[in-house]
Design an enzyme around this catalytic site. Structure first.
Site, PDB file in Angstrom:
ATOM      1  N   ASP A   1       0.881  -1.167   0.000  1.00 21.06           N
ATOM      2  CA  ASP A   1       0.000   0.000   0.000  1.00 21.06           C
ATOM      3  C   ASP A   1       0.924   1.225   0.000  1.00 21.06           C
ATOM      4  OD1 ASP A   1       0.899   0.212   2.607  1.00 21.06           O
ATOM      5  OD2 ASP A   1      -1.084   0.221   3.532  1.00 21.06           O
TER       6      ASP A   1
ATOM      7  N   CYS B   1       2.967  -3.402   3.974  1.00 18.21           N
ATOM      8  CA  CYS B   1       2.183  -2.227   4.374  1.00 18.21           C
ATOM      9  C   CYS B   1       2.971  -1.530   5.484  1.00 18.21           C
ATOM     10  CB  CYS B   1       0.764  -2.607   4.784  1.00 18.21           C
ATOM     11  SG  CYS B   1       0.602  -3.735   6.173  1.00 18.21           S
ATOM     12  N   GLY B   2       2.314  -0.705   6.282  1.00 16.35           N
ATOM     13  CA  GLY B   2       3.056   0.009   7.321  1.00 16.35           C
ATOM     14  C   GLY B   2       3.602  -0.941   8.370  1.00 16.35           C
ATOM     15  N   THR B   3       2.742  -1.861   8.801  1.00 19.10           N
ATOM     16  CA  THR B   3       3.135  -2.794   9.865  1.00 19.10           C
ATOM     17  C   THR B   3       3.284  -4.232   9.392  1.00 19.10           C
ATOM     18  OG1 THR B   3       0.810  -3.225  10.349  1.00 19.10           O
ATOM     19  CG2 THR B   3       1.881  -1.452  11.617  1.00 19.10           C
TER      20      THR B   3
ATOM     21  N   HIS C   1       8.418 -24.431   8.745  1.00 20.81           N
ATOM     22  CA  HIS C   1       7.388 -25.080   9.562  1.00 20.81           C
ATOM     23  C   HIS C   1       5.970 -24.836   9.055  1.00 20.81           C
ATOM     24  CE1 HIS C   1       9.968 -25.615  13.478  1.00 20.81           C
ATOM     25  NE2 HIS C   1      10.572 -26.073  12.382  1.00 20.81           N
ATOM     26  N   ASN C   2       5.734 -23.692   8.444  1.00 24.14           N
ATOM     27  CA  ASN C   2       4.356 -23.336   8.069  1.00 24.14           C
ATOM     28  C   ASN C   2       4.099 -23.382   6.570  1.00 24.14           C
ATOM     29  OD1 ASN C   2       5.254 -20.932  10.372  1.00 24.14           O
ATOM     30  ND2 ASN C   2       3.761 -22.488  10.934  1.00 24.14           N
TER      31      ASN C   2
ATOM     32  N   ARG D   1       6.613 -33.821  10.494  1.00 20.17           N
ATOM     33  CA  ARG D   1       5.568 -33.553  11.492  1.00 20.17           C
ATOM     34  C   ARG D   1       4.814 -32.253  11.203  1.00 20.17           C
ATOM     35  NH1 ARG D   1      10.276 -31.652  13.721  1.00 20.17           N
ATOM     36  NH2 ARG D   1      10.174 -29.758  14.984  1.00 20.17           N
ATOM     37  N   HIS D   2       5.428 -31.383  10.409  1.00 21.83           N
ATOM     38  CA  HIS D   2       4.773 -30.093  10.101  1.00 21.83           C
ATOM     39  C   HIS D   2       3.703 -30.228   9.027  1.00 21.83           C
ATOM     40  CE1 HIS D   2       7.767 -28.285  12.616  1.00 21.83           C
ATOM     41  NE2 HIS D   2       8.729 -28.833  11.887  1.00 21.83           N
TER      42      HIS D   2
ATOM     43  N   ARG E   1       0.197 -30.605  10.369  1.00 23.76           N
ATOM     44  CA  ARG E   1      -0.284 -29.359  10.996  1.00 23.76           C
ATOM     45  C   ARG E   1      -0.735 -28.361   9.935  1.00 23.76           C
ATOM     46  NH1 ARG E   1       4.993 -29.573  14.924  1.00 23.76           N
ATOM     47  NH2 ARG E   1       4.209 -31.251  16.268  1.00 23.76           N
TER      48      ARG E   1
HETATM   49  C1  RB5 Z   1      -1.730   2.673   6.645  1.00 23.52           C
HETATM   50  O1  RB5 Z   1      -1.707   3.838   7.380  1.00 23.52           O
HETATM   51  C2  RB5 Z   1      -1.571   1.475   7.575  1.00 23.52           C
HETATM   52  O2  RB5 Z   1      -2.703   1.341   8.375  1.00 23.52           O
HETATM   53  C3  RB5 Z   1      -1.324   0.209   6.770  1.00 23.52           C
HETATM   54  O3  RB5 Z   1      -0.226   0.387   5.961  1.00 23.52           O
HETATM   55  C4  RB5 Z   1      -1.055  -1.048   7.557  1.00 23.52           C
HETATM   56  O4  RB5 Z   1      -0.023  -0.861   8.482  1.00 23.52           O
HETATM   57  C5  RB5 Z   1      -2.222  -1.728   8.133  1.00 23.52           C
HETATM   58  O5  RB5 Z   1      -2.115  -2.792   8.746  1.00 23.52           O
END
Ligand code: RB5
Length: 145
Positions: A8, A65-67, A98-99, A132-133, A136
């Protein structure tokens, strides 16, 4: 192996780094946008990559994205997707080993350029361990039904 990549606006600044890293490793890469840093909604771009990866069995994805949180929540709504929200080499390595994660998600506001490269390195080079994974992961996928 093909990689689909999207972000984003809050992940746009490092999307180019991701595309460049993957191309330098010899992967085919499709950049699914956005093409500018204008404000967009991350679920729209998570859906583009998640649907592409779900339809193309020989592919994986990267979402920024941001986070990394919103992208992973949204991508995991698509059947066939195991999107892992990672923070470092170890979590990206375990997401594959593992995933059997097929999409790597991370946050531009959380991870610096060096950490991003190390997560990508772990994600592209680590095979699923199976064993084993496997059962799961099958149980995870059964939750879709
Ligand atoms: C955008 O501001 C932010 O909310 C988005 O990039 C993201 O981190 C959402 O999870």
């Amino acid at each position: 192996m093909k990689y689909y990549v999207a972000s984003d606006h809050a992940g746009f600044a490092v999307k180019g780094q991701v595309v460049e890293f993957l191309r330098a490793k010899g992967f085919e890469v499709e950049d699914l946008g956005p093409q500018s840093a204008d404000r967009v909604d991350y679920p729209d771009f998570a859906a583009k990559v998640a649907k592409a990866v779900a339809e193309d069995g020989n592919s994986r994805g990267v979402l920024i994205c941001g986070t990394g949180i919103g992208m992973s929540i949204a991508a995991n709504k698509v059947d066939g997707i195991r999107a892992a929200h990672c923070h470092d080499f170890y979590t990206a390595q375990m997401a594959r080993a593992h995933n059997d994660a097929n999409i790597l998600c991370f946050g531009e506001r959380v991870s610096g350029p060096g950490v991003i490269d190390s997560m990508l390195e772990a994600f592209v080079s680590t095979p699923f361990e199976g064993g084993r994974h496997a059962g799961r992961v099958e149980k995870i996928m059964a939750l879709e039904k």
